[in-house]
Write a protein that holds these residues in place. Structure first.
Motif, PDB file in Angstrom:
ATOM      1  N   LEU B 134       0.845  -1.197   0.000  1.00 34.97           N
ATOM      2  CA  LEU B 134       0.000   0.000   0.000  1.00 34.97           C
ATOM      3  C   LEU B 134       0.888   1.257   0.000  1.00 34.97           C
ATOM      4  CD1 LEU B 134      -2.666  -1.319   2.484  1.00 34.97           C
ATOM      5  CD2 LEU B 134      -2.970  -0.939   0.053  1.00 34.97           C
ATOM      6  N   SER B 135       2.048   1.131  -0.614  1.00 34.09           N
ATOM      7  CA  SER B 135       3.062   2.190  -0.729  1.00 34.09           C
ATOM      8  C   SER B 135       3.324   2.931   0.579  1.00 34.09           C
ATOM      9  CB  SER B 135       2.774   3.163  -1.866  1.00 34.09           C
ATOM     10  OG  SER B 135       1.424   3.274  -2.177  1.00 34.09           O
ATOM     11  N   THR B 136       3.431   2.170   1.653  1.00 32.47           N
ATOM     12  CA  THR B 136       3.797   2.740   2.943  1.00 32.47           C
ATOM     13  C   THR B 136       5.015   1.986   3.464  1.00 32.47           C
ATOM     14  OG1 THR B 136       1.476   3.175   3.371  1.00 32.47           O
ATOM     15  CG2 THR B 136       2.951   3.277   5.258  1.00 32.47           C
ATOM     16  N   ASN B 137       6.098   2.699   3.681  1.00 28.79           N
ATOM     17  CA  ASN B 137       7.318   2.058   4.164  1.00 28.79           C
ATOM     18  C   ASN B 137       7.127   1.613   5.614  1.00 28.79           C
ATOM     19  OD1 ASN B 137       9.860   1.669   5.439  1.00 28.79           O
ATOM     20  ND2 ASN B 137      10.848   2.752   3.737  1.00 28.79           N
ATOM     21  N   PRO B 138       7.216   0.305   5.908  1.00 27.60           N
ATOM     22  CA  PRO B 138       6.946  -0.153   7.283  1.00 27.60           C
ATOM     23  C   PRO B 138       7.951   0.386   8.303  1.00 27.60           C
ATOM     24  CG  PRO B 138       7.639  -1.987   5.888  1.00 27.60           C
ATOM     25  CD  PRO B 138       7.454  -0.815   4.991  1.00 27.60           C
ATOM     26  N   TYR B 139       9.196   0.649   7.873  1.00 21.00           N
ATOM     27  CA  TYR B 139      10.161   1.235   8.814  1.00 21.00           C
ATOM     28  C   TYR B 139       9.696   2.627   9.225  1.00 21.00           C
ATOM     29  CZ  TYR B 139      13.485  -2.444   7.708  1.00 21.00           C
ATOM     30  OH  TYR B 139      14.096  -3.654   7.565  1.00 21.00           O
ATOM     31  N   ARG B 140       9.194   3.370   8.227  1.00 22.72           N
ATOM     32  CA  ARG B 140       8.771   4.738   8.502  1.00 22.72           C
ATOM     33  C   ARG B 140       7.471   4.761   9.295  1.00 22.72           C
ATOM     34  NH1 ARG B 140       8.793   7.274   3.000  1.00 22.72           N
ATOM     35  NH2 ARG B 140      10.932   6.536   3.026  1.00 22.72           N
ATOM     36  N   TYR B 141       6.585   3.820   8.984  1.00 22.49           N
ATOM     37  CA  TYR B 141       5.250   3.849   9.577  1.00 22.49           C
ATOM     38  C   TYR B 141       5.209   3.170  10.943  1.00 22.49           C
ATOM     39  CZ  TYR B 141       0.168   3.394   9.862  1.00 22.49           C
ATOM     40  OH  TYR B 141      -1.133   3.465  10.258  1.00 22.49           O
ATOM     41  N   LEU B 142       5.999   2.089  11.114  1.00 24.42           N
ATOM     42  CA  LEU B 142       5.917   1.329  12.362  1.00 24.42           C
ATOM     43  C   LEU B 142       7.107   1.581  13.288  1.00 24.42           C
ATOM     44  CD1 LEU B 142       4.755  -2.142  10.978  1.00 24.42           C
ATOM     45  CD2 LEU B 142       3.356  -0.490  12.202  1.00 24.42           C
ATOM     46  N   VAL B 143       8.321   1.547  12.739  1.00 21.98           N
ATOM     47  CA  VAL B 143       9.507   1.569  13.597  1.00 21.98           C
ATOM     48  C   VAL B 143       9.824   2.980  14.093  1.00 21.98           C
ATOM     49  CG1 VAL B 143      11.955   1.031  13.741  1.00 21.98           C
ATOM     50  CG2 VAL B 143      10.428  -0.463  12.439  1.00 21.98           C
ATOM     51  N   MET B 144       9.881   3.944  13.158  1.00 21.93           N
ATOM     52  CA  MET B 144      10.311   5.292  13.537  1.00 21.93           C
ATOM     53  C   MET B 144       9.418   5.922  14.614  1.00 21.93           C
ATOM     54  SD  MET B 144      12.967   6.811  12.922  1.00 21.93           S
ATOM     55  CE  MET B 144      13.702   8.336  13.390  1.00 21.93           C
ATOM     56  N   PRO B 145       8.079   5.853  14.487  1.00 21.53           N
ATOM     57  CA  PRO B 145       7.252   6.453  15.544  1.00 21.53           C
ATOM     58  C   PRO B 145       7.530   5.849  16.922  1.00 21.53           C
ATOM     59  CG  PRO B 145       5.909   5.994  13.635  1.00 21.53           C
ATOM     60  CD  PRO B 145       7.249   5.369  13.367  1.00 21.53           C
ATOM     61  N   ARG B 146       7.784   4.544  16.971  1.00 17.09           N
ATOM     62  CA  ARG B 146       8.048   3.906  18.261  1.00 17.09           C
ATOM     63  C   ARG B 146       9.396   4.348  18.818  1.00 17.09           C
ATOM     64  NH1 ARG B 146       4.384   1.120  15.702  1.00 17.09           N
ATOM     65  NH2 ARG B 146       2.880  -0.149  16.839  1.00 17.09           N
ATOM     66  N   LEU B 147      10.402   4.411  17.936  1.00 14.84           N
ATOM     67  CA  LEU B 147      11.724   4.867  18.390  1.00 14.84           C
ATOM     68  C   LEU B 147      11.632   6.290  18.930  1.00 14.84           C
ATOM     69  CD1 LEU B 147      14.165   3.569  15.613  1.00 14.84           C
ATOM     70  CD2 LEU B 147      14.112   2.892  17.997  1.00 14.84           C
ATOM     71  N   MET B 148      10.971   7.159  18.154  1.00 15.41           N
ATOM     72  CA  MET B 148      10.874   8.561  18.573  1.00 15.41           C
ATOM     73  C   MET B 148      10.140   8.687  19.897  1.00 15.41           C
ATOM     74  SD  MET B 148      10.165  10.709  15.110  1.00 15.41           S
ATOM     75  CE  MET B 148       9.593  12.171  15.958  1.00 15.41           C
ATOM     76  N   ALA B 149       9.006   8.013  19.990  1.00 19.14           N
ATOM     77  CA  ALA B 149       8.190   8.121  21.202  1.00 19.14           C
ATOM     78  C   ALA B 149       8.966   7.645  22.420  1.00 19.14           C
ATOM     79  CB  ALA B 149       6.901   7.319  21.039  1.00 19.14           C
ATOM     80  N   ALA B 150       9.717   6.553  22.270  1.00 21.11           N
ATOM     81  CA  ALA B 150      10.450   6.023  23.422  1.00 21.11           C
ATOM     82  C   ALA B 150      11.587   6.956  23.830  1.00 21.11           C
ATOM     83  CB  ALA B 150      11.000   4.625  23.106  1.00 21.11           C
ATOM     84  N   VAL B 151      12.295   7.509  22.839  1.00 26.69           N
ATOM     85  CA  VAL B 151      13.410   8.408  23.166  1.00 26.69           C
ATOM     86  C   VAL B 151      12.895   9.691  23.820  1.00 26.69           C
ATOM     87  CG1 VAL B 151      15.274   9.789  22.178  1.00 26.69           C
ATOM     88  CG2 VAL B 151      14.925   7.448  21.406  1.00 26.69           C
ATOM     89  N   ILE B 152      11.725  10.136  23.406  1.00 27.59           N
ATOM     90  CA  ILE B 152      11.165  11.357  24.008  1.00 27.59           C
ATOM     91  C   ILE B 152      10.621  11.094  25.405  1.00 27.59           C
ATOM     92  CG2 ILE B 152       9.308  13.080  23.814  1.00 27.59           C
ATOM     93  CD1 ILE B 152       9.552  12.761  20.758  1.00 27.59           C
ATOM     94  N   THR B 153       9.891   9.978  25.564  1.00 24.77           N
ATOM     95  CA  THR B 153       9.157   9.814  26.826  1.00 24.77           C
ATOM     96  C   THR B 153      10.003   9.259  27.970  1.00 24.77           C
ATOM     97  OG1 THR B 153       8.384   7.695  26.011  1.00 24.77           O
ATOM     98  CG2 THR B 153       6.845   9.529  25.904  1.00 24.77           C
ATOM     99  N   LEU B 154      11.013   8.451  27.655  1.00 22.90           N
ATOM    100  CA  LEU B 154      11.765   7.846  28.758  1.00 22.90           C
ATOM    101  C   LEU B 154      12.388   8.895  29.691  1.00 22.90           C
ATOM    102  CD1 LEU B 154      13.310   4.937  29.698  1.00 22.90           C
ATOM    103  CD2 LEU B 154      11.131   5.004  28.535  1.00 22.90           C
ATOM    104  N   PRO B 155      13.057   9.944  29.149  1.00 25.50           N
ATOM    105  CA  PRO B 155      13.593  10.966  30.062  1.00 25.50           C
ATOM    106  C   PRO B 155      12.500  11.637  30.904  1.00 25.50           C
ATOM    107  CG  PRO B 155      14.598  11.189  27.909  1.00 25.50           C
ATOM    108  CD  PRO B 155      13.518  10.176  27.770  1.00 25.50           C
ATOM    109  N   ILE B 156      11.339  11.870  30.302  1.00 20.83           N
ATOM    110  CA  ILE B 156      10.246  12.492  31.065  1.00 20.83           C
ATOM    111  C   ILE B 156       9.799  11.554  32.189  1.00 20.83           C
ATOM    112  CG2 ILE B 156       7.899  13.432  30.922  1.00 20.83           C
ATOM    113  CD1 ILE B 156       8.483  14.059  27.972  1.00 20.83           C
ATOM    114  N   LEU B 157       9.651  10.278  31.829  1.00 19.32           N
ATOM    115  CA  LEU B 157       9.261   9.294  32.843  1.00 19.32           C
ATOM    116  C   LEU B 157      10.281   9.251  33.978  1.00 19.32           C
ATOM    117  CD1 LEU B 157       8.065   6.227  30.726  1.00 19.32           C
ATOM    118  CD2 LEU B 157       6.693   7.526  32.354  1.00 19.32           C
ATOM    119  N   VAL B 158      11.566   9.275  33.610  1.00 18.41           N
ATOM    120  CA  VAL B 158      12.604   9.180  34.620  1.00 18.41           C
ATOM    121  C   VAL B 158      12.610  10.422  35.507  1.00 18.41           C
ATOM    122  CG1 VAL B 158      15.110   9.202  34.935  1.00 18.41           C
ATOM    123  CG2 VAL B 158      14.061   7.543  33.405  1.00 18.41           C
ATOM    124  N   LEU B 159      12.389  11.582  34.909  1.00 18.26           N
ATOM    125  CA  LEU B 159      12.342  12.804  35.716  1.00 18.26           C
ATOM    126  C   LEU B 159      11.216  12.720  36.749  1.00 18.26           C
ATOM    127  CD1 LEU B 159      13.709  15.543  36.021  1.00 18.26           C
ATOM    128  CD2 LEU B 159      11.956  16.515  34.536  1.00 18.26           C
TER     129      LEU B 159
END
Lengths: 258, 258
Positions: B134-159
Motif C-alpha cells: 500500500l506504498s507505505t514504508n513499514p520502517y517509517r510507519y511502524l519503527v520510527m514512531p516507536r523509536l521517537m516516542a520512546a526516546v522522548i518519553t523515557l527521560p520524562i518518565l525518569v524525571l
C-alpha cells in the motif's frame, strides 16, 4: 503482436540458504490478461509472487514491469511502482487496529496523501463494489467472518485503481459458495479496471474461473503454460496429475507410506 | 575436540550474524525515518502508549525504591554515626542510577514486549508486507514512531520517577526515621548537582532507544506463528534488559570520567 508483455520474468532464481526455491522462472503476462499460477504447497508460488512485488529480492534473473527492470529502480521509484500494484493476501492481512473503511482507504490516505473525507467516500464505494454495506465499513476486521475479510482485502487491493493486481490463494479456507462469490468478484472487479492480474492458487475451480492463461510451477520452475481452456489437453503428466488431484503420478509427496 | 571447536565457531558466527542483521535494521529504520512522510498521528499514539501508560509502573517502582533506600542507608549510616547522609545519598543514587535503570527495566518489560508482540503478529499475518504493497514504508510507519516516542518519553518518565522516588524517601525519613523535614530538603538540595539529574536523563534517552529498537527488531524478524511471536517477545525483553545494563555501565564511564 509486437507489444511487449506487461510483466516479464527471465530466469529468476532465489535460494534461502542451501534451499533452492526458484530455479529459473520464465514467465510473461500480457497487458490486461489474467494469469493463474497453479502448483502444490512449497513449490515456490508465494516466493515468486513476493519477488515480483519487490518484497523479496531475487538472487539473479530479471523482472520487468511494463518494460522497466525492477532491479534498476532508484530512490522514490520503487514506491511509485508499488502504487501501480494491488495485492490480496491469503489471510487478507487487514490491519486490526483500524476500522474496515480505513483499511480500504489506507493506501490512499497514507500512501498517496489523499484527504480523509475523499478517501472515505472511495472506500465505501469500493466496499459496495464487493457487496459490503456501509455498516460493515465501521466495524473492525476482527468482527468479520473469513469471507467478509477476504472481500475487504479485495476492496483494499482495488482501492487505488491499480494496473496490476496479485491474488495469493484468494479462495483458500472459504466454503465453496463463498469461494465462487470471491471468484465472481475478482472477475468483475478486474474487468472493470482492465487490470493485469497474477494469481496463485491450488484450487482448480478457482483457476478455471478467473484465468485467461494458466501456468504450472513445480520445483521452482514453470513446467507448463497455456490458455486456460487448453489445460485438459496439456499432454503433461505433472499437470494432469495436479488438475485431477491424484496421489499417484510423477509428482511424489514426501509422505511415509505404510 | 574438532566438534567442540566447530560448536564454538558456530556460536560466534551466529552472534556476528545477529549483530550484522541488527545494524542493518537500525540503518534501514534511521534512513527511512529521516525522510518524509512523517506519521505524526502514529508518533502521538505511541507517546501515549509508551509514555503515559507507563507512568503507574514507573511511579510505583520509584516510590518504593526511594523508601527502601532511605531505610537501608539509614541503617548502614548509623553503623558509623553518619545517619545524616541519607538525603544526599538517596538523591544521588536515584537520579544517577536507580531512576533511569529501574525505569528502563520496568518499561522494557512493559513496552518492548508489547511492541514485539504487536509487530510480530503483524509480520506473521503478512500485515507488514501489506503495508509495503500500500506504498507505505513499514520502517517509517511502524519503527520510527516507536523509536521517537520512546526516546522522548523515557527521560520524562525518569524525571517524574526521580521526583517520586525522592518523595518516597522523604516520607519514610520524616515519618519513621525521625528526620526534620526542613533539614532533609536542605541537605539534599545542597549536595545534588544539575549534572547528576541530567546524566540520568541522558541515560534514559538511550535506554528508550534500546527498548523500542529491541521490540521492533525482534517483532519484525519473528517467524512461524504463535510460538515465533512468543519467542520474539521473550527475546525483546531479555535483550533490552541486558543491553540497558551494559549501556548503563558504558554511559556511566563516559559521563563521569574526569
Amino acid at each position: 503482436m509486437a507489444e511487449q508483455p506487461h510483466i516479464e520474468l527471465e530466469d529468476v532464481r532465489k535460494s534461502f540458504g542451501p534451499k533452492h526455491v526458484l530455479n529459473g522462472i520464465n514467465l510473461a503476462v500480457d497487458r490486461g490478461h489474467s494469469l493463474v499460477v497453479i502448483g502444490g504447497s512449497g513449490t515456490g508460488k508465494s516466493v515468486m509472487l513476493k519477488c515480483i512485488l519487490g518484497l523479496l529480492e531475487p538472487d539473479s534473473g530479471s523482472i520487468t514491469i511494463g518494460g522497466k527492470s525492477e532491479v534498476a529502480l532508484k530512490g522514490a521509484e520503487p514506491d511509485q511502482l508499488m502504487r501501480r500494484f494491488g495485492m490480496l493476501f491469503q489471510g487478507a492481512a487487514l490491519f486490526d487496529s483500524i476500522p474496515v473503511w480505513e483499511n480500504v482507504a489506507f493506501g490512499l490516505i497514507q500512501g498517496q496523501k489523499m484527504e480523509r473525507t475523499e478517501a472515505r467516500d472511495i472506500a465505501f464505494a469500493k466496499l459496495g463494489q464487493v457487496g459490503l454495506t456501509a455498516e460493515v465499513g465501521e466495524l473492525y476486521p476482527a468482527e468479520l467472518s473469513g469471507g467478509m475479510q477476504k472481500r475487504v482485502g479485495l476492496a483494499r487491493a482495488i482501492a487505488a485503481d491499480p494496473e496490476i493486481i496479485f491474488f495469493d490463494e484468494p479462495t483458500t479456507g472459504l466454503d465453496p459458495i463463498m469461494a465462487d462469490v470471491i471468484n465472481d468478484l475478482i472477475v468483475s472487479c478486474v474487468k472493470q479496471l482492465g487490470a493485469t492480474t497474477v494469481s496463485i492458487t491450488h484450487d482448480m475451480a478457482s483457476a478455471r474461473k478467473i484465468a485467461d492463461d494458466i501456468a504450472m510451477i513445480y520445483k521452482g520452475e514453470i513446467i507448463w503454460q497455456g490458455a486456460a481452456d487448453t489445460i485438459d489437453e496439456s499432454d503433461n503428466d505433472h499437470v494432469d496429475q495436479f488438475i485431477h488431484g491424484r496421489a499417484d503420478g510423477p509428482i511424489q509427496m514426501d509422505v511415509l507410506r505404510p | 575436540m574438532v566438534n567442540f571447536v566447530a560448536q564454538i565457531g558456530r556460536v560466534v558466527l551466529a552472534f556476528l550474524e545477529e549483530i550484522g542483521r541488527l545494524s542493518l535494521f537500525t540503518k534501514n529504520a534511521m534512513f527511512a525515518g529521516m525522510l518524509p512522510p512523517f506519521y505524526l498521528r502514529q508518533v502521538f499514539d505511541q507517546l501515549v502508549r509508551i509514555g503515559y501508560n507507563s507512568l503507574p509502573v514507573v511511579g510505583l517502582t520509584a516510590f518504593f525504591t526511594g523508601g527502601v533506600l532511605a531505610l537501608q542507608i539509614y541503617i548502614g549510616g548509623s553503623r558509623f554515626n553518619a545517619e545524616s547522609v541519607v538525603p544526599s545519598i538517596v538523591s544521588l543514587a536515584i537520579t544517577r542510577e536507580l531512576g533511569p535503570v529501574l525505569a528502563g527495566l520496568m518499561v522494557a518489560g512493559r513496552v518492548a514486549a508489547a511492541i514485539a508482540a504487536e509487530l510480530g503478529t503483524m509480520r506473521v499475518t503478512e500485515q507488514i508486507d501489506a503495508l509495503t504493497t500500500l506504498s507505505t514504508n513499514p520502517y517509517r510507519y511502524l519503527v520510527m514512531p516507536r523509536l521517537m516516542a520512546a526516546v522522548i518519553t523515557l527521560p520524562i518518565l525518569v524525571l517524574i520517577g526521580d521526583i517520586i522516588g525522592v518523595m518516597g524517601s522523604y516520607i519514610v525519613a520524616t515519618t519513621s526515621l525521625g528526620f526534620n523535614s526542613g533539614a532533609f530538603i536542605r541537605n539534599m538540595v545542597d549536595f545534588l548537582e544539575v549534572r547528576d539529574v541530567v546524566s540520568g536523563l541522558i541515560k534514559a534517552g538511550v535506554f528508550g532507544f534500546i527498548i523500542a529498537l529491541m521490540g521492533c527488531y525482534h517483532g519484525f524478524n519473528s517467524r512461524g506463528g504463535a510460538q515465533g511471536v512468543g519467542r520474539a517477545t521473550t527475546n525483546a525483553v531479555v535483550s533490552a534488559a541486558i543491553l540497558i545494563l551494559a549501556a548503563n555501565y558504558a554511559l556511566t564511564n563516559i559521563l563521569f570520567s574526569e
